[in-house]
Write an enzyme that holds these catalytic residues in place. Structure first.
Site, PDB file in Angstrom:
ATOM      1  N   HIS A 177       0.811  -1.232   0.112  1.00  0.00           N
ATOM      2  CA  HIS A 177       0.032  -0.151  -0.155  1.00  0.00           C
ATOM      3  C   HIS A 177       1.008   1.245  -0.049  1.00  0.00           C
ATOM      4  O   HIS A 177       0.193   2.374   0.352  1.00  0.00           O
ATOM      5  CB  HIS A 177      -0.941   0.017   1.238  1.00  0.00           C
ATOM      6  CG  HIS A 177      -2.155  -1.127   0.991  1.00  0.00           C
ATOM      7  ND1 HIS A 177      -3.324  -0.787   0.579  1.00  0.00           N
ATOM      8  CD2 HIS A 177      -2.081  -2.198   1.188  1.00  0.00           C
ATOM      9  CE1 HIS A 177      -4.159  -1.841   0.677  1.00  0.00           C
ATOM     10  NE2 HIS A 177      -3.386  -2.698   1.010  1.00  0.00           N
ATOM     11  N   THR A 178       2.085   1.115  -0.624  1.00  0.00           N
ATOM     12  CA  THR A 178       2.879   2.478  -0.617  1.00  0.00           C
ATOM     13  C   THR A 178       2.882   2.739  -1.961  1.00  0.00           C
ATOM     14  O   THR A 178       3.212   4.188  -2.157  1.00  0.00           O
ATOM     15  CB  THR A 178       4.415   1.893  -0.249  1.00  0.00           C
ATOM     16  OG1 THR A 178       4.789   0.739  -1.032  1.00  0.00           O
ATOM     17  CG2 THR A 178       4.768   1.775   1.270  1.00  0.00           C
ATOM     18  N   SER A 223     -11.618 -17.406 -22.617  1.00  0.00           N
ATOM     19  CA  SER A 223     -10.615 -17.991 -21.659  1.00  0.00           C
ATOM     20  C   SER A 223     -10.939 -19.153 -21.237  1.00  0.00           C
ATOM     21  O   SER A 223     -12.019 -19.592 -21.174  1.00  0.00           O
ATOM     22  CB  SER A 223     -10.537 -16.700 -20.189  1.00  0.00           C
ATOM     23  OG  SER A 223     -11.485 -16.972 -19.774  1.00  0.00           O
ATOM     24  N   GLY A 271      -7.135 -14.340  -6.706  1.00  0.00           N
ATOM     25  CA  GLY A 271      -7.598 -14.083  -5.319  1.00  0.00           C
ATOM     26  C   GLY A 271      -6.736 -14.317  -4.214  1.00  0.00           C
ATOM     27  O   GLY A 271      -6.846 -14.206  -3.076  1.00  0.00           O
ATOM     28  N   GLU A 318      -7.036  -1.032 -15.147  1.00  0.00           N
ATOM     29  CA  GLU A 318      -7.426  -1.515 -13.641  1.00  0.00           C
ATOM     30  C   GLU A 318      -8.162  -0.647 -12.900  1.00  0.00           C
ATOM     31  O   GLU A 318      -9.224  -0.639 -12.636  1.00  0.00           O
ATOM     32  CB  GLU A 318      -6.223  -2.089 -12.814  1.00  0.00           C
ATOM     33  CG  GLU A 318      -6.915  -2.859 -11.811  1.00  0.00           C
ATOM     34  CD  GLU A 318      -5.996  -4.341 -11.393  1.00  0.00           C
ATOM     35  OE1 GLU A 318      -6.168  -4.628 -10.328  1.00  0.00           O
ATOM     36  OE2 GLU A 318      -5.208  -4.555 -12.316  1.00  0.00           O
ATOM     37  N   ASP A 338       2.083  -3.817  -9.362  1.00  0.00           N
ATOM     38  CA  ASP A 338       1.861  -5.011  -9.999  1.00  0.00           C
ATOM     39  C   ASP A 338       2.250  -5.362 -11.575  1.00  0.00           C
ATOM     40  O   ASP A 338       3.135  -6.118 -11.848  1.00  0.00           O
ATOM     41  CB  ASP A 338       0.541  -5.415  -9.924  1.00  0.00           C
ATOM     42  CG  ASP A 338      -0.014  -5.602  -8.495  1.00  0.00           C
ATOM     43  OD1 ASP A 338       1.072  -5.347  -7.605  1.00  0.00           O
ATOM     44  OD2 ASP A 338      -1.093  -5.802  -8.077  1.00  0.00           O
TER      45      ASP A 338
END
EC number: 2.7.1.6
Length: 386
Positions: free
Chosen positions: A36-37, A69, A126, A164, A176
């Site tokens: 979360h940086t 997919s 997930g 995203e 990411d």
């Protein structure tokens, strides 16, 4: 030809009745430290893992993009002239969001032909290993090369983030996608999320006889839901109250002042980000000076901060971390956005079976669902495979 490439070609032919023009892949990522940086303009230190998403692509003679997919029975198609953030939803928002984001990022899509895409993946969904970014980066690289767009990899990372944020609706940072595109074997990507400068830092795990164990709690999380967005809002509010453009500008020495100015919850959110930034810098320095066997306390401290200050852990993650630590792990922490997903533990090779067994036993004793436990290795980033 690898099994994954052969499978991708076969599945594409089965779906669309012809061979693909090419196959590309991109890895998921594990974040060694720096949680979360990224959306606070801070520092992160992830690495690409040896679990990949594969995209097989075939050309079309019209302007339709069609995606299928192995994780959905649906085939979704959209005309390039009708593609907007609101035109797609569900899993297809990831690949089709990338198509839209390429256009928003300067690609001239008015004169390209459509494509058929078929997506397969062995990145756990997930689990906090960024299966979403693996899709985005594989599709972005495939379309960039196939359409001859000429974007560099940092730009493609921004494309994935835009997809995203705007199409999927998850307010994530750029970590990411950067890890998936820039990763190299046995190395981490030390990323400054403000300047987007990236250094590839050798990890040295194999030479030190260490393995990174992933403990997938199988507690699913979703970044587009409220917990992640609420944390981001708290960080932005804390920065504004401190007169900073982002929490990157707040140092550890500023925390006493922050505690006086902020309510308790906002202060703790701020304290996590500020101290986590410092832990990333300390981890990179420790790797360079002392080697990977010395970074354990930093991993442990990161988990405590996420558990107590940022409050994004869950009982399953805490149990995974505590059990790994109690059975010889050098260090352990939850990884990813939180509210479920996976923990990582840095473990001496000979102890991997012991730690894995003890974690499974502990989950059974607590009545939790059996976790997935496996090792990952730092791997090459996105690439063309065939």
């Amino acid at each position: 030809m690898t099994d994954a490439v052969a499978s991708a070609q076969h599945l594409f032919a089965e779906q669309y009745g012809r061979r693909p023009a090419g196959v590309w892949s991109a890895p998921g990522r594990a974040n060694l430290i720096g949680e979360h940086t990224d959306y606070n303009d801070g520092f992160v230190f992830p690495f690409a893992i040896d679990r990949r998403t594969t995209v097989a692509l075939g050309d079309r003679d019209d302007r339709v993009v069609r995606v299928s997919s192995t994780f959905s029975p649906d085939t979704i198609e959209v005309h390039l002239d009708e593609l907007t953030p609101d035109a797609v939803s569900g899993w297809a928002a990831y690949p089709l969001g990338v198509v839209w984001a390429l256009g928003e990022s300067g690609a001239d899509l008015a004169h390209v032909r459509g494509v058929d895409l078929h997506i397969d993946s062995d990145v756990p969904v997930g689990a906090g290993l960024s299966s979403s970014a693996a899709i985005e980066c594989a599709v972005a690289l495939a379309l960039d090369e196939h359409w001859g767009l000429g974007f560099d990899r940092p730009t493609l990372a921004k494309v994935g983030r835009l997809a995203e944020n705007r199409v999927v609706g998850a307010p994530t940072g750029i970590m990411d996608q950067s890890a998936s595109l820039l990763g190299e074997a046995d190395s981490g990507v030390f990323l400054d999320c403000r300047s987007l400068d990236a250094d590839v830092i050798p990890l040295g795990f194999a030479e030190a006889g260490l393995s990174l164990l992933v403990i997938d709690t199988r507690v699913s999380h979703a970044h587009a839901t409220g917990g992640y967005a609420a944390r981001r809002a708290s960080c932005e509010a804390g920065a504004a109250a401190l007169g900073a453009a982002s929490l990157r500008e707040v140092a550890v020495d500023d925390l006493d002042r922050a505690q006086d100015l902020l309510d308790d919850e906002t202060f703790r959110r701020v304290r996590h980000v500020v101290t986590e930034n410092q832990r990333v810098l300390d981890t990179v320095r420790t790797l360079r000076e002392l080697g990977p066997g010395a970074i354990g306390p930093l991993l442990d401290a990161s988990h405590v901060s996420m558990r107590d200050d940022f409050e994004i852990s869950v009982p399953e993650l805490d149990l995974a971390v505590e059990t790994a630590q109690a059975n010889g792990a050098i260090g352990a922490r939850m990884t990813g956005g939180g509210f479920g997903g996976a923990a990582i533990a840095l473990v001496i090779d000979d102890l991997v079976p012991v730690v894995a067994r003890k974690v499974v036993e502990a989950f059974a004793e607590h009545g939790f669902r059996e976790p997935g436990v496996f090792t990952v290795h730092a791997a090459q980033g996105a690439r063309r495979d065939a």
